[in-house]
Scaffold this active site. Structure first.
Site, PDB file in Angstrom:
ATOM      1  N   LYS A   1       5.830   2.526  18.457  1.00 35.53           N
ATOM      2  CA  LYS A   1       5.848   3.954  18.119  1.00 35.53           C
ATOM      3  C   LYS A   1       6.269   4.779  19.332  1.00 35.53           C
ATOM      4  O   LYS A   1       7.048   5.732  19.215  1.00 35.53           O
ATOM      5  CB  LYS A   1       4.466   4.370  17.617  1.00 35.53           C
ATOM      6  CG  LYS A   1       4.090   3.681  16.300  1.00 35.53           C
ATOM      7  CD  LYS A   1       2.601   3.824  15.994  1.00 35.53           C
ATOM      8  CE  LYS A   1       2.238   3.151  14.675  1.00 35.53           C
ATOM      9  NZ  LYS A   1       0.765   3.071  14.482  1.00 35.53           N
TER      10      LYS A   1
ATOM     11  N   VAL B   1       5.827   6.403  12.578  1.00 41.57           N
ATOM     12  CA  VAL B   1       4.971   6.807  13.699  1.00 41.57           C
ATOM     13  C   VAL B   1       3.861   7.725  13.196  1.00 41.57           C
ATOM     14  O   VAL B   1       4.132   8.769  12.596  1.00 41.57           O
ATOM     15  CB  VAL B   1       5.782   7.542  14.791  1.00 41.57           C
ATOM     16  CG1 VAL B   1       4.870   7.917  15.961  1.00 41.57           C
ATOM     17  CG2 VAL B   1       6.942   6.684  15.275  1.00 41.57           C
TER      18      VAL B   1
ATOM     19  N   LYS C   1       8.437   0.635  11.922  1.00 42.88           N
ATOM     20  CA  LYS C   1       8.494   0.988  13.347  1.00 42.88           C
ATOM     21  C   LYS C   1       9.152  -0.075  14.198  1.00 42.88           C
ATOM     22  O   LYS C   1       9.886   0.227  15.140  1.00 42.88           O
ATOM     23  CB  LYS C   1       7.106   1.297  13.877  1.00 42.88           C
ATOM     24  CG  LYS C   1       6.084   0.216  13.588  1.00 42.88           C
ATOM     25  CD  LYS C   1       4.663   0.707  13.809  1.00 42.88           C
ATOM     26  CE  LYS C   1       3.665  -0.260  13.195  1.00 42.88           C
ATOM     27  NZ  LYS C   1       3.495  -0.095  11.748  1.00 42.88           N
TER      28      LYS C   1
ATOM     29  N   GLU D   1      -6.753  -5.655  10.907  1.00 46.46           N
ATOM     30  CA  GLU D   1      -6.252  -6.841  10.205  1.00 46.46           C
ATOM     31  C   GLU D   1      -7.087  -8.060  10.597  1.00 46.46           C
ATOM     32  O   GLU D   1      -7.783  -8.056  11.609  1.00 46.46           O
ATOM     33  CB  GLU D   1      -4.801  -7.121  10.640  1.00 46.46           C
ATOM     34  CG  GLU D   1      -3.858  -5.952  10.514  1.00 46.46           C
ATOM     35  CD  GLU D   1      -3.294  -5.792   9.116  1.00 46.46           C
ATOM     36  OE1 GLU D   1      -3.482  -6.713   8.292  1.00 46.46           O
ATOM     37  OE2 GLU D   1      -2.700  -4.736   8.844  1.00 46.46           O
TER      38      GLU D   1
ATOM     39  N   GLY E   1      -2.668   4.517   6.036  1.00 49.77           N
ATOM     40  CA  GLY E   1      -3.229   4.630   4.692  1.00 49.77           C
ATOM     41  C   GLY E   1      -2.175   4.937   3.655  1.00 49.77           C
ATOM     42  O   GLY E   1      -1.101   5.440   3.966  1.00 49.77           O
TER      43      GLY E   1
ATOM     44  N   ASP F   1       1.807  -2.411  18.596  1.00 48.73           N
ATOM     45  CA  ASP F   1       2.034  -1.396  17.568  1.00 48.73           C
ATOM     46  C   ASP F   1       2.252  -0.021  18.214  1.00 48.73           C
ATOM     47  O   ASP F   1       3.185   0.712  17.865  1.00 48.73           O
ATOM     48  CB  ASP F   1       0.816  -1.355  16.623  1.00 48.73           C
ATOM     49  CG  ASP F   1       0.920  -0.262  15.584  1.00 48.73           C
ATOM     50  OD1 ASP F   1       1.628  -0.473  14.587  1.00 48.73           O
ATOM     51  OD2 ASP F   1       0.306   0.808  15.779  1.00 48.73           O
TER      52      ASP F   1
ATOM     53  N   THR G   1       0.819  -1.216   0.000  1.00 39.85           N
ATOM     54  CA  THR G   1       0.000   0.000   0.000  1.00 39.85           C
ATOM     55  C   THR G   1       0.851   1.263   0.000  1.00 39.85           C
ATOM     56  O   THR G   1       0.656   2.166  -0.815  1.00 39.85           O
ATOM     57  CB  THR G   1      -0.907  -0.004   1.248  1.00 39.85           C
ATOM     58  OG1 THR G   1      -1.639  -1.234   1.243  1.00 39.85           O
ATOM     59  CG2 THR G   1      -1.876   1.148   1.232  1.00 39.85           C
ATOM     60  N   VAL G   2       1.805   1.333   0.918  1.00 42.31           N
ATOM     61  CA  VAL G   2       2.597   2.561   1.045  1.00 42.31           C
ATOM     62  C   VAL G   2       3.535   2.717  -0.147  1.00 42.31           C
ATOM     63  O   VAL G   2       3.680   3.815  -0.698  1.00 42.31           O
ATOM     64  CB  VAL G   2       3.378   2.565   2.373  1.00 42.31           C
ATOM     65  CG1 VAL G   2       4.230   3.829   2.483  1.00 42.31           C
ATOM     66  CG2 VAL G   2       2.420   2.457   3.553  1.00 42.31           C
TER      67      VAL G   2
ATOM     68  N   GLY H   1       1.620   7.734  10.791  1.00 40.46           N
ATOM     69  CA  GLY H   1       1.300   7.943   9.375  1.00 40.46           C
ATOM     70  C   GLY H   1       1.664   9.316   8.843  1.00 40.46           C
ATOM     71  O   GLY H   1       2.832   9.692   8.802  1.00 40.46           O
TER      72      GLY H   1
END
Lengths: 430, 430
Positions: free
Chosen positions: A207, A134, A107, A192, A305, A203, A14-15, A136
């Site tokens: 961060k 961290v 991260k 997920e 995103g 997660d 995605t990224v 987005g």
């Protein structure tokens, strides 16, 4: 500085797709702001023939094996594979050692191996940037390293996981149970299939460990983050907290104590509903920085995103293209101090407690007796309306006390025969 | 880069005092983050013997005449005198031309002469930074130049003047009149004895012109900012807006139109009360950036004051000490395009209108007729409760239309004999 910056991207999920789109669609803008062209020369991903909705130029080098990217004539590696070990780590280490700058959104890698990577980068005069790791699209790393770098930081407090905030927001707004909110988050693509990294807090811990290091000049210390996720949050808690004027949020909080130890904790907390972080709803992220000069600064934005995360990756690329002059963790790696960890017991705060008890005479007296014995002072105690034949909820707000005192008292209360379910307790973040 | 950065400060008012304190009290921290010592070598201020609550070192050079600072062996001038012309301009120009980098908090200087100063800085390979000129401790300039620099900006919308936000917030929370809220702001030190620069919007316009330039790569164009202050806001407007679910804020908004023109406007607007900017109360500032990749990013913090503003000045100093590699307005001055200004007429939005009319038969029909004639569609119309013998308020929310259409209609309505006071109208910011 008018030579093109030659870029390789490892990972076209995605990224990665967002980064490629940005490099292609905004080439002129990026060149103007970087002072030189940004040129994508090589990529690596598992399946060359998968339709990703992007058209790669014909002359781009495609590497089946990501480590082959390091054999290309590149200035910068963008690592978007993920994971603290394996290929991502090998690749980043290899790049830094070869004089290739690195931008990553990883991260786990930075939280676990940030110190060694910073040392490696310094030894080889390479740069390593990770703003996308961290929150987005929120440029929190950059803000701490540049825009407010002159501050002694006093506390960092963040909503760093959009999945958890989506779930808790929906439990609040729709009055639904945790499992139902999780299922909705999964259906909407905000969680997920295996949501444990998010909802169990790891997660957020990754961060937070990175932010702590930047704020306090300490070596990243993931292992000393006090960690608790949101699985135990019941619709009853959301409702009771709301009735008392609070919202429940999963927070990552780092703060130094007067004795120099640093407390890092990830846990669901009650926030007064008018607190800036209480107003952050849905999949948004936010970070509140407190600095001695700055006071309170709040940043709120998209935490994940394709495009928001690509925004941070591309902005890091721009800085490297210009010739970034900032150390990986703001100060040289050799100056990063080992973090002396504090446990949550070191912190005094009000607590929210919810007990499920049988509706019998003498219940309140028994409970009050336990709190008195543990010298916990009660600010308010509310017996909640209940269904016939169902256990009664008693909701207690304590005065300031330590989490250890609360846990001791709750162990004693849990052993009382009147208690039907394990007690719930959450700190109140002022 | 371990040579000290030799600094001179021109102006020891509130912010200058904060900067001196920071350099003295946080010397070790700043040195670690800058990679070199920051050394204050010279200062200039009007009265050497005034007690400012700071102790200057005995060997510091004190210049009665600020231009003498440029004769000292300095690397960086911090300009905190203020004003678009006169000594501040002379000093900054002199420094840049002599190869001395500059940090300033002077919004008027940058808004009016930013282009020429950027050209001068480039010609002499010097640096000019001004994060403290906009929104005090909020590092908005730095964020736009670095953290989110990879975005095409689509709109900037900010609460950039703490005085106005304090006044409007107090009118809202206490139900008081403008004059009373202004007097309270003055008593609390949130407004000047002559508050016109703040409440008439010029302070916000200066800041907006700077942000517009950074966002859209245009030459600063203060003269094309559409400007309206908050003097006309009546307690009746605050109350009516609130009853309809809105808050009134003085906003600075910049946005490009599809035809390439850029609309810059400073005016009081209605915001839905749940909008992020509607929640900013008191003397706080906030900026909402909208970028094509980033989405919406909100930054909220202290917009003024000794330490918050010093935080931005000192953070700029840190970047110069490290060797900043960013152009003054992100792109080279020669690439900044002249701004093609749009007027507010180019924008369609809903409008709030309040009319004071005599309570007579036929009033509504007369008003509705005028709106129909100007093809303004009315979303809602509320006749407000009124005191006996006092005029009646009619509050109207229009559907989307241009400000010009509203003004034309209101000119016609104002001429009706039933209207007792000049009509009020404010745009609704979605």
């Amino acid at each position: 500085m008018s030579e093109p910056l030659r870029i390789a991207i490892a990972g076209l999920g995605t990224v990665g797709r967002g980064v490629v789109k940005g490099l292609q669609q905004d080439a002129a803008l990026l060149q103007a702001r970087a002072g030189r062209p940004l040129q994508l020369v090589a990529v690596s991903a598992r399946d060359k023939h998968k339709d990703r909705g992007i058209a790669l130029p014909a002359d781009i080098v495609w590497c089946e094996d990501a480590t082959q990217l390091l054999e290309q004539p590149i200035d910068l590696l963008v690592e978007l594979i993920g994971g603290a070990h394996g290929i991502a780590k090998t690749l980043v280490e290899g790049a830094l050692a070869k004089g290739i700058d690195v931008v990553t959104a990883n991260k786990a890698l930075i939280a676990k191996h940030g110190l060694q990577l910073a040392q490696l980068a310094e030894a080889h005069h390479t740069d390593l940037r990770f703003d996308a790791a961290v929150a987005g699209g929120i440029p929190i790393i950059d803000v701490m390293q540049h825009g407010v770098a002159a501050n002694r930081f006093e506390r960092i407090c963040g909503i760093l996981n959009g999945t958890c905030n989506y779930i808790l927001s929906h439990m609040q707004s729709r009055g639904i149970a945790f499992d139902e909110a999780l299922a909705q988050a999964q259906a909407q693509g905000f969680a997920e299939t295996d949501p444990s990294t998010d909802i169990d807090g790891m997660d957020t811990a990754h961060k937070l460990a990175i932010l702590t290091s930047l704020a306090f000049g300490t070596q990243p210390a993931l292992e000393s983050v006090q960690l608790r996720g949101i699985r135990s949050i019941d619709a009853l808690d959301i409702k009771a907290a709301s009735d008392l004027g609070f919202r429940i949020k999963l927070l990552g909080v780092a703060q130094p104590l007067p004795d120099g130890r640093i407390l890092q904790r990830v846990e669901p907390c009650l926030l007064p509903k008018d607190a800036p972080l209480a107003r952050i709803i849905g999949a948004f992220n936010a970070v509140q920085l407190e600095g001695h000069a700055l006071g309170r600064l709040l940043l709120e934005g998209q935490g994940a995103g394709e495009l928001p995360t690509a925004s941070s990756v591309l902005s890091d690329i721009l800085q490297i293209a210009r010739g970034s002059q900032t150390e990986v963790f703001t100060v040289p790696a050799a100056e990063l101090q080992p973090l002396a960890p504090a446990t949550a017991d070191a912190m005094q705060c009000r607590h929210y407690i919810r007990l499920s008890v049988r509706d019998e005479a003498g219940v309140l007296a028994a409970i009050a007796g336990v709190f008195a014995k543990h010298t916990i002072s009660v600010e308010s105690l509310i017996q909640r309306e209940h269904q016939p034949d169902a256990p009664t909820s008693i909701v207690i707000i304590t005065h300031e006390c330590s989490a250890a005192a609360v846990q001791d008292a709750l162990s004693a209360i849990a052993a009382l025969p009147i208690v039907t379910h394990p007690p719930q307790h959450l700190p109140i973040q002022e």
